[in-house]
Write a protein that holds these residues in place. Structure first.
Motif: not given
Length: 89
Positions: A81-87
């Protein structure tokens, strides 16, 4: 494809799969747990506010994604979820 296998696309450019591996490797380095996976929660693997600040500083060094806010690190349900938010899109 196994998680540790390098994925390259046209002209040997990094693909999203490779960026995901790099991101998760950064998380594993900061947290100090080599068994972390995409479905893990930051706090469930021992994360706290000091580790969140260190993770933010390390993730800020890459131009592959935008630097997360501390709140994003602590509020993300999982590392995926964090990865998806900051990509960067």
């Amino acid at each position: 494809m196994p998680e540790d296998e390098v994925e390259t696309g046209k002209d040997n450019m990094l693909t999203d799969g490779d960026q995901r591996r790099i991101f998760l490797d950064e998380v594993k380095t900061i947290i100090g747990d080599k068994e972390i996976c995409w479905d893990d929660n930051f706090f469930d693997v021992g994360g706290d506010s000091l580790i969140a600040a260190e993770l933010q500083a390390n993730l800020n060094k890459s131009d592959r994604w935008r630097s997360p806010q501390l709140e994003e690190i602590m509020e993300a349900a999982t590392f995926g979820d964090l990865y998806a938010r900051i990509m960067k899109t």
